[in-house]
Structure formats: structure tokens, C-alpha cells
Design an enzyme around this catalytic site. Structure first.
Site, PDB file in Angstrom:
ATOM      1  N   ARG A 299      14.718  67.500  48.079  1.00 47.75           N
ATOM      2  CA  ARG A 299      14.070  67.376  49.305  1.00 47.75           C
ATOM      3  C   ARG A 299      13.775  66.126  49.588  1.00 47.75           C
ATOM      4  O   ARG A 299      12.469  65.633  49.108  1.00 47.75           O
ATOM      5  CB  ARG A 299      13.017  68.584  49.427  1.00 47.75           C
ATOM      6  CG  ARG A 299      12.436  68.543  50.902  1.00 47.75           C
ATOM      7  CD  ARG A 299      11.334  69.406  51.027  1.00 47.75           C
ATOM      8  NE  ARG A 299      11.576  70.806  50.758  1.00 47.75           N
ATOM      9  CZ  ARG A 299      12.036  71.673  51.643  1.00 47.75           C
ATOM     10  NH1 ARG A 299      12.371  71.410  52.663  1.00 47.75           N
ATOM     11  NH2 ARG A 299      12.491  73.020  51.147  1.00 47.75           N
ATOM     12  N   ARG A 413      21.851  67.294  46.821  1.00 47.29           N
ATOM     13  CA  ARG A 413      21.477  68.781  46.078  1.00 47.29           C
ATOM     14  C   ARG A 413      22.765  68.960  45.248  1.00 47.29           C
ATOM     15  O   ARG A 413      22.672  69.493  44.193  1.00 47.29           O
ATOM     16  CB  ARG A 413      21.196  69.806  46.673  1.00 47.29           C
ATOM     17  CG  ARG A 413      19.708  69.784  47.430  1.00 47.29           C
ATOM     18  CD  ARG A 413      19.377  70.648  48.442  1.00 47.29           C
ATOM     19  NE  ARG A 413      18.140  70.514  48.958  1.00 47.29           N
ATOM     20  CZ  ARG A 413      17.913  71.142  50.081  1.00 47.29           C
ATOM     21  NH1 ARG A 413      18.439  71.981  50.569  1.00 47.29           N
ATOM     22  NH2 ARG A 413      16.467  70.883  50.717  1.00 47.29           N
TER      23      ARG A 413
END
Length: 448
Positions: A299, A413
Site C-alpha cells: 500500500r 503489488r
RNA sequence: GGAGAGGUCGCCUAGUGGACUAUGGCGCCGCACUGGAAAUGCGGUUCGGGGCAACCCGUCGAGGGUUCGAAUCCCUCCCUCUCCGCCA
């Protein structure tokens, strides 16, 4: 202007239910309907007064032309009457402007209802549509093949989270990113930087050469009208970085500039479908997520993403969504990453989507599913905000298009999943075959 | 950033306070002519709001102002072009 007043009047119950399902306020629907009724009433009155004033003004002109003195009593009387209408009109117009602003504000805050088959609820209601690939465990046999799981006996090694692997190989530098900007701004270095570039190039190449997309390289600053068009304002305003001095926002996703390319346009029949693909860095404040996923690059405030944006005829938008989702899945398959496809529930799908699939990739180091793509159909909701219309036939009536978009793919990611899936017992990372030619490397190793 | 010129219906264009109900052309749509087409002729063609409808209202980059009345005059902003300055 989002759901559309006509639909609001015709099926208020469906819109109210849509709002409840998305955990928004259904009372907005009734407020909007009431305000709109009042608006129409006032507009009728105002239009009538304007018509009166128009004829009155016209008669002044004609009277003067007919020979009356411009400053004579006859003209003065007409002028007085016109002034009086003007005064009444001014008051009415002020009231009308207030109510119009009210209607617009209310409409902007009514969410797009989900498709009927979308499950109602929160995270627990998401439905796993399909999974692909092997969900690797953390513990691996030392002599096993890449991707093989530990199956009883023998020596084993344990997978590490991507941040440990990346730090050891010196390909991602988080502390220095924090120094020069702040936490959540990763620095990619050496083969790490090249991997970013390789993924971006490969994604774009597949989409343009195989999938027929037209590549767009858009600005990464957007104005307020664009942010409003795709629905970031008012729904996700606090997630965007603002350049206050120039009243601009940093793009949270390429969706915003690319979908807005055709804002306020009427597209001619042959132009649909429009399939764009664009790379941009994406900037997100992640307000409200402080303390969540603080390690690694799961994140972050800045990440890179290749985004697909579709403008479609309404009747084919659902099947276009399936097709587009397939394009994103294809990338994951060719990268050899295990993933699952989720149909997101009403509570999880956001304000503007009518249907949304999330692609989650398995990261065996942190043993978590990571969202790397979100593929959505917006129906005509964004199109109405942006006034993107098309003619089904030449000379025909302009109708709203349907807009869709999906990540193909989001990098940070995906990179984490690649690192964790392809790490080797010796700490190196095998490069997925498809990226070999782009990276010029088969393996990322510690520099000696 | 400074100076100047502009922004009118998909495109080009006329329009300097009331006859603008925004002109003309191109393109596009329909009809006629044709075996079919081209050419030609006739009609239509900004977009939005309201109304069962005839029709009404708004819309000349955006917003304000002056006026009985604004595409037209004034102010602010945005954008485009030319020149100057700065600059990867």
C-alpha cells in the site's frame, strides 16, 4: 447528473435500494425528486416571464421604428413595464439558481445502483468466480522445482516477504524513498527499476499489439471538471493529492484523464467501441488507511499502473467487461502468478460502478491475496457526468455511451507477487519468461 | 511571464445594441431524377430544459455587469495563434 433524472422519476425505488445496498443515504433520492419538482415549477415561471419580457422588449423596438420618440411617453410606459418584469425575473432567477445547484449537488451524491445479480453485503458477500494457478505455501523443498510445494520429508526453506528479498538484493529502497518524499514512496533501483520498466512495456505491448488497444500517454495532473466526470469528486476527493496553487489534482488512476478525453463530445457511429490503454504513475493519499500494510509495497502513495479504458455501446458493455477482465487475467497467467477473480458485493464496489471484478494475486511470502486489478462497468453513470454521447446511426439521436475500465495491471503489488513467487532459496529471483527479453536478465541476483 | 490577434451550430464563415427567429458554404440525412451512381433540384440538419401538443425558454469559450433589450458594449477568467522573455 449521475443517475439521470428521468430514471430517478421512473424508478425511484430501484435507486433508493441501490443506495441502501451501497450503504449510502437513500433519502437523497427523495430530496432530489422534491428539489427537481420545485426546479421545474420555478423554471416554468421563469420561462414565462422571459417570454413576456422578450415580447415587451421587442415591442419597444418596433414602436421606435414605427416613429415614436425613443424618450417619449409611449416608449417610457413600455419600458417601465419591461423593467417591472425584469425585477420579478431577477428574484425568480436567483431562487432558481439556488434550487438548480441543490438538485445537482444531490444528484452527484446518489450512487450508481449495482446490477441486479451483484451480491448485496460487505466483504463477506464477495463471490469468488474462479481461481487460476497453484496457491504456493511458504515452506518449500530445497531441491523442488520453482513453484513446487513442500510435500513431506526432505530439507525445506522458507519464503520471505518481498521486502526482505528486495532489500537483500538492493532493488527497492524504502528508507531513502521516505527520506526524499515520505513513507509510501518507494525507490526502485537497478534491476528493480528495470523490472518496473519491463512490466510497463510488456503490458502496453500486449494490449496494443494483441488486444487492439490504442495507447494514450496522458497528463498526470487533472482539473476539477475531469475529477468530477469520473466520480472522484465528490466520492474520493480526500484520496487525491491537490496542487492548490493551480487548482489541479495528481491522477489517482489513468482512468480520469483517459475517460475524460471525450468529455462533452458526441461520437459518430463508426467510432465505437473505443479501447484505450494508458500507463501513468498513480498517486493516492490512502487517507484513513494509516497503519495498514505499512511494510513493503502493498500500500503505497505512488505506484505505476497500466489502465484499460473502454467506451462501448450500452448493449454490449456487459460482455465487454468480461472480455476486458480476461485481458487482465491473461497477463497474470503469462506471468505465472496464481490469482482469483472476485465479483465484488454492493458494499465493496464503490460509488460509481454498476459491476466490478477484482483480480487478486497470491503472494506466498506474506501469504495473502493482493488486489492487482479492478475491472468495472460504469454503465451510463460516468458518461452522463461527462456528457459522452454517441449516435447509433448517422443523423440519429445522441445517446449516452457506457464506460468501463480495468487495471492491466497495477505494478507495485504485481511486483511483490513476482518477487515472492519467483524467489529462490539462494535469495535470487527468477525472471518470468515473458519478461526475459524486456529485462535482458533471466535472474535477479545480488550484485557482488 | 509580457505585448498583440482571436474563440459563432461537425468543419469553414457572415454578423459592431432591436429585421438574429444567428447568415452562407461544406459535410451529413431524406425525397425527386437514375438501371445504379455522379451531377443537379427540393426539404431537413447546434445542443439542452419544459410541455400531450401547437409551442415556450435557454444556448455564439465560461462567469459576472451595463441596458427595456447583448453574439454585438464593459469587467474577470479559460483556451488558441503570432512575437518577445524564460526553459528540458
Amino acid at each position: 447528473m449521475s443517475v439521470g433524472l428521468q430514471r430517478l422519476r421512473e424508478e425511484p425505488d430501484a435507486i433508493r435500494k441501490g443506495a441502501i445496498d451501497k450503504r449510502e443515504d437513500p433519502a437523497l433520492v427523495d430530496a432530489a425528486l422534491a428539489a427537481d419538482a420545485r426546479r421545474r415549477e420555478l423554471q416554468g415561471e421563469a420561462d414565462g416571464l422571459r417570454a413576456e419580457r422578450n415580447t415587451a422588449s421587442k415591442s419597444i423596438g418596433e414602436t421606435i421604428k414605427g416613429g415614436a420618440k425613443p424618450d417619449g411617453p409611449e416608449v417610457a410606459a413600455l419600458r417601465a413595464r419591461s423593467t417591472e418584469i425584469g425585477a420579478r425575473l431577477a428574484a425568480l432567477e436567483a431562487e432558481l439558481a439556488t434550487i438548480e445547484a441543490q438538485v445537482e449537488d444531490l444528484l452527484l451524491r446518489i450512487p450508481n445502483p449495482a446490477e441486479p445479480d451483484v451480491p448485496v453485503g460487505g466483504e463477506e458477500a464477495n463471490v469468488t468466480i474462479r481461481t487460476w494457478g497453484e496457491q504456493l505455501g511458504r515452506v518449500q523443498p530445497v531441491d523442488g522445482e520453482v513453484g513446487a510445494d513442500a510435500r513431506g520429508g526432505g530439507e525445506t526453506w522458507e519464503r520471505k516477504p518481498h521486502w526482505d528479498v528486495a532489500e537483500a538484493l538492493d532493488i527497492i529502497d524504502l528508507p531513502r524513498g521516505a527520506k526524499i518524499t515520505g513513507s509510501g514512496f518507494p525507490v526502485y533501483k537497478g534491476a528493480g527499476a528495470a523490472l518496473q520498466r519491463a512490466l510497463i512495456s510488456w503490458f502496453l505491448d500486449v494490449h496494443t499489439r494483441e488486444n487492439g488497444f490504442t495507447e494514450i500517454w496522458p497528463p498526470v495532473l487533472i482539473n476539477q471538471a475531469s475529477a468530477r466526470g469520473t466520480g472522484q469528486i465528490p466520492d474520493k476527493e480526500d484520496q487525491m493529492y491537490v496542487v492548490t496553487r493551480d487548482d489541479l489534482y495528481l491522477v489517482p488512476t489513468a482512468e480520469v484523464p483517459v475517460t475524460n478525453l471525450h468529455r462533452d463530445e458526441i461520437l459518430e457511429p463508426a467510432t465505437l467501441p473505443i479501447h484505450y490503454v494508458a500507463y501513468t504513475p498513480c498517486f493516492r493519499r490512502e487517507a484513513g488507511a494509516a497503519g495498514k500494510d505499512t511494510r513493503g509495497i502493498l500500500r503505497v502513495h505512488q505506484f505505476d499502473k497500466v489502465e484499460m479504458v473502454l467506451l462501448e455501446r450500452p448493449e454490449v458493455s456487459q460482455q465487454a467487461l468480461e472480455w476486458m477482465t480476461g485481458r487482465a487475467e491473461d497477463l497474470l497467467q503469462r506471468l505465472g502468478l496464481a490469482y482469483r477473480v472476485l465479483l465484488m458485493s454492493t458494499g465493496e464496489m464503490g460509488f460509481v460502478q454498476s459491476r466490478k471484478y477484482d483480480l487478486e494475486v497470491w503472494a506466498p511470502g506474506v501469504e495473502r491475496w493482493l488486489e492487482v486489478s479492478s475491472c468495472s462497468n460504469f454503465g451510463d453513470y460516468q458518461a452522463r457526468r461527462m456528457a459522452i454521447r454517441y449516435r447509433a446511426e448517422k443523423g440519429g439521436k445522441a445517446e449516452l455511451v457506457h464506460t468501463l475500465n480495468g487495471s492491466g495491471l497495477a505494478l507495485a503489488r504485481t511486483v511483490a507477487a513476482i518477487i515472492e513467487t519467483y524467489q529462490q532459496p539462494d535469495g535470487s529471483i527468477l525472471v518470468p519468461e515473458v519478461l526475459g527479453p524486456y529485462l535482458g536478465l533471466e535472474r535477479i541476483e545480488a550484485r557482488t
